[in-house]
Design an enzyme around this catalytic site. Structure first.
Site, PDB file in Angstrom:
ATOM      1  N   ASP A 314       0.787  -1.230   0.000  1.00  0.00           N
ATOM      2  CA  ASP A 314       0.000   0.000   0.000  1.00  0.00           C
ATOM      3  C   ASP A 314       0.818   1.279   0.000  1.00  0.00           C
ATOM      4  OD1 ASP A 314       0.973  -0.258   2.546  1.00  0.00           O
ATOM      5  OD2 ASP A 314      -0.816   0.512   3.513  1.00  0.00           O
ATOM      6  N   LYS A 315       2.128   1.205   0.161  1.00  0.00           N
ATOM      7  CA  LYS A 315       2.893   2.461   0.195  1.00  0.00           C
ATOM      8  C   LYS A 315       4.348   2.210  -0.183  1.00  0.00           C
ATOM      9  CE  LYS A 315       1.971   3.297   4.432  1.00  0.00           C
ATOM     10  NZ  LYS A 315       1.910   4.063   5.672  1.00  0.00           N
TER      11      LYS A 315
END
Length: 419
Positions: A314-315
């Site tokens: 997610d990042k």
């Protein structure tokens, strides 16, 4: 009574188990060579030291939960071997089972060591601010809405919101981000994260067991191998193996009339590997994952992971080494060569503790070697960059916000090149 027996079995921990196994192993070796003049078979030492805990645990399981598991079969094999006078066989079975149990305990201890490292990340103290005066208190004594002050290099004691000041927070322990995140008034901060640069004051929001670091520790501690579906399958098979073994032994005795063959069936059927292998493997995987920064919440997560085909992260920052490096240096002015620009940036960043500043300095030294220039009037602007005098010239090294604050408007060509 049951509780006292359980306490007795737990007494001494791993050290006791290791000592008893060493003594039992020596006794079995002596028994093999029959090199003793004792009036009894010295294998009884292994039977008593290793076999007694197995029999007691089997009794506790039957009495408290009517739990027919592997230790019931092992206990029957032990008692049957003793009944027919095969003391060495009884001691050998007890020794092997206790050795397997020790290996499992060592694996669990290794997994718990990863959890203990998390526990050591828990902040122990906090700076409580009352009427502009600081008072050091224990982090567990902080109450919701308390005003706290956090200095550079200190851990954030509880979850809260910044009410004054600005800083950069190292959130790697919570999010895996390799670079500090700039924080200012109104931003949330989490317990266990580290304040890198500026002093700030915060209002406590979640304290004690509700704080982020404590919730994370609870999640990892809940990664019990017994929760995995495959462990339940192994337990059910162990129960069926007990039933099949008892039936086979009884039929053999009735058909042949030879008790030795019946006892042999009980001994051979002992499901050591089936019972010990699965939970040991899961706990070992959880412990190794924790050492590498992966927190496993449940044992069945590892089981489900085997069927995963694609993973989405997610990042950015999660899949990096956490040490940024300079990849490109470009001068957009005909007045400065790339090397000159790089050198001035490295000199002014030499006083900075920010990872990006350190990367610029390390990159320059790696490519061009040491520099003999120093920076004067160094100043750091949290969340923006740094500035200082290098060779009597003011150097700004920072982001677009910093340049705008200094009244410097970037040309369109600069914006395009930066993009």
């Amino acid at each position: 009574m049951i509780e006292k027996i359980e306490d007795f079995l737990q007494w001494g921990g791993l050290k006791k188990e290791i000592i008893l196994l060493i003594i039992s192993g020596i006794a079995l070796l002596i028994s093999v060579f029959e090199s003793t003049t004792l009036p009894f078979d010295i294998a009884w030492v292994a039977i008593i030291l290793c076999g007694t805990p197995i029999i007691l645990e089997a009794i506790i399981g039957l009495v408290t939960e009517f739990d027919i598991k592997a230790d019931v079969l092992v206990s029957l094999a032990l008692l049957a071997s003793i009944w027919i006078g095969e003391y060495f066989a009884a001691g050998e079975v007890a020794f092997i089972m206790q050795l397997g149990a020790l290996l499992e305990d060592l694996t669990v201890a290794k997994a718990n060591a990863g959890i203990e490292r998390l526990v050591r990340l828990t902040p122990q103290s906090a700076r409580l601010v009352i009427d502009h005066q600081e008072k050091m208190i224990l982090a567990k004594e902080v109450k919701v809405n308390d005003l706290l002050r956090v200095l550079p290099g200190e851990m954030v004691p509880v979850d809260g919101v910044i009410v004054s000041g600005s800083t950069s927070i190292n959130q790697a322990v919570m999010t895996g981000e390799s670079l500090p995140v700039d924080k200012t008034v109104g931003d949330d901060v989490s317990s266990g994260t580290v304040n890198q640069f500026g002093t700030f004051e915060m209002k406590a929001a979640k304290v004690g067991e509700d704080s982020s670091i404590q919730r994370m520790i609870r999640l990892v501690r809940s990664a019990d191998a017994s929760k995995a579906r495959i462990v339940g399958i192994a337990d059910r098979w162990a129960t069926w193996i007990v039933i099949i073994a008892l039936t086979a032994a009884l039929l053999t005795w009735l058909i042949t009339g030879e008790i030795l063959r019946s006892v042999t069936i009980l001994v051979v059927f002992c499901p050591c590997a089936l019972v010990l292998a699965t939970p040991t493997a899961i706990m070992a995987a959880s412990g190794n994952a924790t050492e590498h920064g992966f927190l496993v919440r449940k044992g069945d997560a590892l089981e489900r992971l085997s069927s995963v085909v694609k993973i989405t992260f997610d990042k950015t920052g999660t899949l990096t080494y956490g040490t940024p490096e300079v990849s490109v240096v470009k001068s957009l002015s005909s007045n400065y060569k790339k090397e000159d620009l790089y050198k001035k940036a490295a000199v002014v960043e030499s006083c900075s503790e920010h990872p990006l500043g350190k990367a610029i300095v390390a990159g320059y030294k790696k490519e061009y070697g040491e520099f003999n220039m120093t920076v004067e009037n160094f100043q750091m602007n949290i969340g923006q960059g740094v500035k200082g005098l290098v060779d009597h010239q003011e150097i700004l090294a920072g982001n677009k916000e910093m340049l705008n604050m200094q009244g410097i408007n970037l040309l369109d060509i600069v914006e395009k090149e930066v993009d």
